[in-house]
Design a protein around this motif. Sequence first.
Motif, PDB file in Angstrom:
ATOM      1  N   VAL A 127       0.837  -1.199   0.000  1.00 39.36           N
ATOM      2  CA  VAL A 127       0.000   0.000   0.000  1.00 39.36           C
ATOM      3  C   VAL A 127       0.876   1.255   0.000  1.00 39.36           C
ATOM      4  O   VAL A 127       0.589   2.214  -0.726  1.00 39.36           O
ATOM      5  CB  VAL A 127      -0.961  -0.005   1.212  1.00 39.36           C
ATOM      6  N   GLY A 128       1.928   1.251   0.775  1.00 38.22           N
ATOM      7  CA  GLY A 128       2.829   2.406   0.818  1.00 38.22           C
ATOM      8  C   GLY A 128       3.469   2.694  -0.527  1.00 38.22           C
ATOM      9  O   GLY A 128       3.580   3.849  -0.947  1.00 38.22           O
ATOM     10  N   GLU A 129       3.898   1.639  -1.206  1.00 34.32           N
ATOM     11  CA  GLU A 129       4.511   1.805  -2.526  1.00 34.32           C
ATOM     12  C   GLU A 129       3.507   2.377  -3.519  1.00 34.32           C
ATOM     13  O   GLU A 129       3.822   3.292  -4.285  1.00 34.32           O
ATOM     14  CB  GLU A 129       5.042   0.462  -3.033  1.00 34.32           C
ATOM     15  N   LEU A 130       2.283   1.846  -3.501  1.00 33.64           N
ATOM     16  CA  LEU A 130       1.255   2.348  -4.417  1.00 33.64           C
ATOM     17  C   LEU A 130       0.932   3.806  -4.105  1.00 33.64           C
ATOM     18  O   LEU A 130       0.815   4.627  -5.024  1.00 33.64           O
ATOM     19  CB  LEU A 130      -0.010   1.495  -4.342  1.00 33.64           C
ATOM     20  N   ALA A 131       0.801   4.142  -2.838  1.00 34.53           N
ATOM     21  CA  ALA A 131       0.519   5.523  -2.450  1.00 34.53           C
ATOM     22  C   ALA A 131       1.613   6.459  -2.969  1.00 34.53           C
ATOM     23  O   ALA A 131       1.307   7.535  -3.495  1.00 34.53           O
ATOM     24  CB  ALA A 131       0.385   5.624  -0.938  1.00 34.53           C
ATOM     25  N   ASP A 132       2.866   6.050  -2.833  1.00 39.05           N
ATOM     26  CA  ASP A 132       3.979   6.858  -3.352  1.00 39.05           C
ATOM     27  C   ASP A 132       3.879   7.022  -4.862  1.00 39.05           C
ATOM     28  O   ASP A 132       4.085   8.116  -5.382  1.00 39.05           O
ATOM     29  CB  ASP A 132       5.326   6.225  -3.002  1.00 39.05           C
ATOM     30  N   ARG A 133       3.575   5.951  -5.566  1.00 39.15           N
ATOM     31  CA  ARG A 133       3.498   5.999  -7.029  1.00 39.15           C
ATOM     32  C   ARG A 133       2.394   6.918  -7.534  1.00 39.15           C
ATOM     33  O   ARG A 133       2.545   7.529  -8.592  1.00 39.15           O
ATOM     34  CB  ARG A 133       3.272   4.599  -7.604  1.00 39.15           C
ATOM     35  N   ILE A 134       1.275   6.972  -6.806  1.00 41.96           N
ATOM     36  CA  ILE A 134       0.157   7.785  -7.296  1.00 41.96           C
ATOM     37  C   ILE A 134       0.084   9.159  -6.636  1.00 41.96           C
ATOM     38  O   ILE A 134      -0.749   9.980  -7.006  1.00 41.96           O
ATOM     39  CB  ILE A 134      -1.194   7.050  -7.178  1.00 41.96           C
ATOM     40  N   GLY A 135       0.944   9.396  -5.662  1.00 38.91           N
ATOM     41  CA  GLY A 135       1.036  10.720  -5.070  1.00 38.91           C
ATOM     42  C   GLY A 135      -0.027  11.060  -4.042  1.00 38.91           C
ATOM     43  O   GLY A 135      -0.422  12.214  -3.928  1.00 38.91           O
ATOM     44  N   ILE A 136      -0.497  10.065  -3.287  1.00 40.28           N
ATOM     45  CA  ILE A 136      -1.403  10.346  -2.169  1.00 40.28           C
ATOM     46  C   ILE A 136      -0.844   9.674  -0.916  1.00 40.28           C
ATOM     47  O   ILE A 136       0.048   8.834  -1.001  1.00 40.28           O
ATOM     48  CB  ILE A 136      -2.860   9.882  -2.437  1.00 40.28           C
ATOM     49  N   THR A 137      -1.369  10.053   0.233  1.00 39.64           N
ATOM     50  CA  THR A 137      -0.875   9.466   1.478  1.00 39.64           C
ATOM     51  C   THR A 137      -1.406   8.041   1.629  1.00 39.64           C
ATOM     52  O   THR A 137      -2.483   7.718   1.103  1.00 39.64           O
ATOM     53  CB  THR A 137      -1.328  10.290   2.694  1.00 39.64           C
ATOM     54  N   PRO A 138      -0.670   7.193   2.340  1.00 44.93           N
ATOM     55  CA  PRO A 138      -1.186   5.844   2.606  1.00 44.93           C
ATOM     56  C   PRO A 138      -2.534   5.879   3.327  1.00 44.93           C
ATOM     57  O   PRO A 138      -3.395   5.037   3.083  1.00 44.93           O
ATOM     58  CB  PRO A 138      -0.099   5.216   3.481  1.00 44.93           C
ATOM     59  N   ALA A 139      -2.741   6.872   4.197  1.00 41.41           N
ATOM     60  CA  ALA A 139      -4.021   6.986   4.904  1.00 41.41           C
ATOM     61  C   ALA A 139      -5.170   7.257   3.928  1.00 41.41           C
ATOM     62  O   ALA A 139      -6.243   6.658   4.037  1.00 41.41           O
ATOM     63  CB  ALA A 139      -3.954   8.081   5.949  1.00 41.41           C
ATOM     64  N   ASN A 140      -4.942   8.160   2.963  1.00 40.99           N
ATOM     65  CA  ASN A 140      -5.987   8.441   1.978  1.00 40.99           C
ATOM     66  C   ASN A 140      -6.220   7.254   1.055  1.00 40.99           C
ATOM     67  O   ASN A 140      -7.356   6.992   0.647  1.00 40.99           O
ATOM     68  CB  ASN A 140      -5.661   9.692   1.174  1.00 40.99           C
ATOM     69  N   LEU A 141      -5.170   6.522   0.726  1.00 45.64           N
ATOM     70  CA  LEU A 141      -5.339   5.322  -0.078  1.00 45.64           C
ATOM     71  C   LEU A 141      -6.144   4.276   0.694  1.00 45.64           C
ATOM     72  O   LEU A 141      -7.007   3.610   0.126  1.00 45.64           O
ATOM     73  CB  LEU A 141      -3.977   4.749  -0.499  1.00 45.64           C
ATOM     74  N   ALA A 142      -5.904   4.166   1.985  1.00 45.83           N
ATOM     75  CA  ALA A 142      -6.656   3.226   2.821  1.00 45.83           C
ATOM     76  C   ALA A 142      -8.141   3.585   2.859  1.00 45.83           C
ATOM     77  O   ALA A 142      -9.000   2.698   2.796  1.00 45.83           O
ATOM     78  CB  ALA A 142      -6.085   3.186   4.235  1.00 45.83           C
ATOM     79  N   VAL A 143      -8.453   4.868   2.940  1.00 47.70           N
ATOM     80  CA  VAL A 143      -9.854   5.314   2.919  1.00 47.70           C
ATOM     81  C   VAL A 143     -10.512   4.881   1.618  1.00 47.70           C
ATOM     82  O   VAL A 143     -11.624   4.345   1.608  1.00 47.70           O
ATOM     83  CB  VAL A 143      -9.944   6.847   3.103  1.00 47.70           C
ATOM     84  N   SER A 160      -7.006   7.598 -12.675  1.00 52.76           N
ATOM     85  CA  SER A 160      -6.051   7.438 -13.772  1.00 52.76           C
ATOM     86  C   SER A 160      -4.681   7.019 -13.255  1.00 52.76           C
ATOM     87  O   SER A 160      -4.043   6.110 -13.817  1.00 52.76           O
ATOM     88  CB  SER A 160      -5.949   8.749 -14.554  1.00 52.76           C
ATOM     89  N   ALA A 161      -4.224   7.648 -12.182  1.00 53.86           N
ATOM     90  CA  ALA A 161      -2.929   7.294 -11.591  1.00 53.86           C
ATOM     91  C   ALA A 161      -2.940   5.861 -11.058  1.00 53.86           C
ATOM     92  O   ALA A 161      -1.954   5.129 -11.215  1.00 53.86           O
ATOM     93  CB  ALA A 161      -2.573   8.277 -10.478  1.00 53.86           C
ATOM     94  N   LEU A 162      -4.049   5.454 -10.453  1.00 50.82           N
ATOM     95  CA  LEU A 162      -4.175   4.068  -9.978  1.00 50.82           C
ATOM     96  C   LEU A 162      -4.079   3.089 -11.144  1.00 50.82           C
ATOM     97  O   LEU A 162      -3.370   2.082 -11.064  1.00 50.82           O
ATOM     98  CB  LEU A 162      -5.503   3.870  -9.249  1.00 50.82           C
ATOM     99  N   CYS A 163      -4.795   3.393 -12.220  1.00 46.77           N
ATOM    100  CA  CYS A 163      -4.775   2.500 -13.385  1.00 46.77           C
ATOM    101  C   CYS A 163      -3.382   2.416 -13.998  1.00 46.77           C
ATOM    102  O   CYS A 163      -2.943   1.334 -14.396  1.00 46.77           O
ATOM    103  CB  CYS A 163      -5.785   2.968 -14.426  1.00 46.77           C
ATOM    104  N   GLU A 164      -2.688   3.546 -14.049  1.00 43.38           N
ATOM    105  CA  GLU A 164      -1.336   3.541 -14.596  1.00 43.38           C
ATOM    106  C   GLU A 164      -0.395   2.735 -13.704  1.00 43.38           C
ATOM    107  O   GLU A 164       0.363   1.892 -14.182  1.00 43.38           O
ATOM    108  CB  GLU A 164      -0.820   4.970 -14.745  1.00 43.38           C
ATOM    109  N   ALA A 165      -0.443   2.974 -12.403  1.00 45.48           N
ATOM    110  CA  ALA A 165       0.461   2.290 -11.473  1.00 45.48           C
ATOM    111  C   ALA A 165       0.187   0.795 -11.399  1.00 45.48           C
ATOM    112  O   ALA A 165       1.109  -0.008 -11.222  1.00 45.48           O
ATOM    113  CB  ALA A 165       0.345   2.911 -10.080  1.00 45.48           C
ATOM    114  N   LEU A 166      -1.087   0.409 -11.516  1.00 47.50           N
ATOM    115  CA  LEU A 166      -1.458  -1.006 -11.402  1.00 47.50           C
ATOM    116  C   LEU A 166      -1.619  -1.692 -12.757  1.00 47.50           C
ATOM    117  O   LEU A 166      -1.937  -2.874 -12.818  1.00 47.50           O
ATOM    118  CB  LEU A 166      -2.758  -1.132 -10.595  1.00 47.50           C
TER     119      LEU A 166
END
Length: 82
Positions: free
Chosen positions: A18-34, A49-55
Motif C-alpha cells: 500500500v505504501g509503494e502504491l501511495a507513493d506511485r500515485i502521489g497520495i498518502t497511505p491513509a488516503n489510499l486506505a480510505v 487514472s494514476a491508480l490504473c497507470e500504477a497497477l
Amino acid sequence: MAIVIDIDIMIARRKMGVGELADRIGITPANLAVLKNGRAKAVRFSTLSALCEALDCQPGDLLRWEPEEVGVEPSTLTDQRA
C-alpha cells in the motif's frame, strides 16, 4: 454501498504494498486506505487514472457495482468477493 472497490485485489495481484502504491500515485497511505476500504465518498479522475497507470489496469478492474439488498442493514452484509 453499491459501488465496491477492488484496489486491494489489484495490489495483491501486482505484489505491491500500500505504501509503494501511495507513493506511485502521489497520495498518502491513509488516503489510499480510505479509498481502498470503501469509505471514500468520491474519487478524482486524476487519482483513478494514476491508480490504473500504477497497477496497469482498467477502471473496471478497480470499481464494480453490486445491487444493494433491500431491507438489510449494510452492517449485516458479508463480503462476497471471490
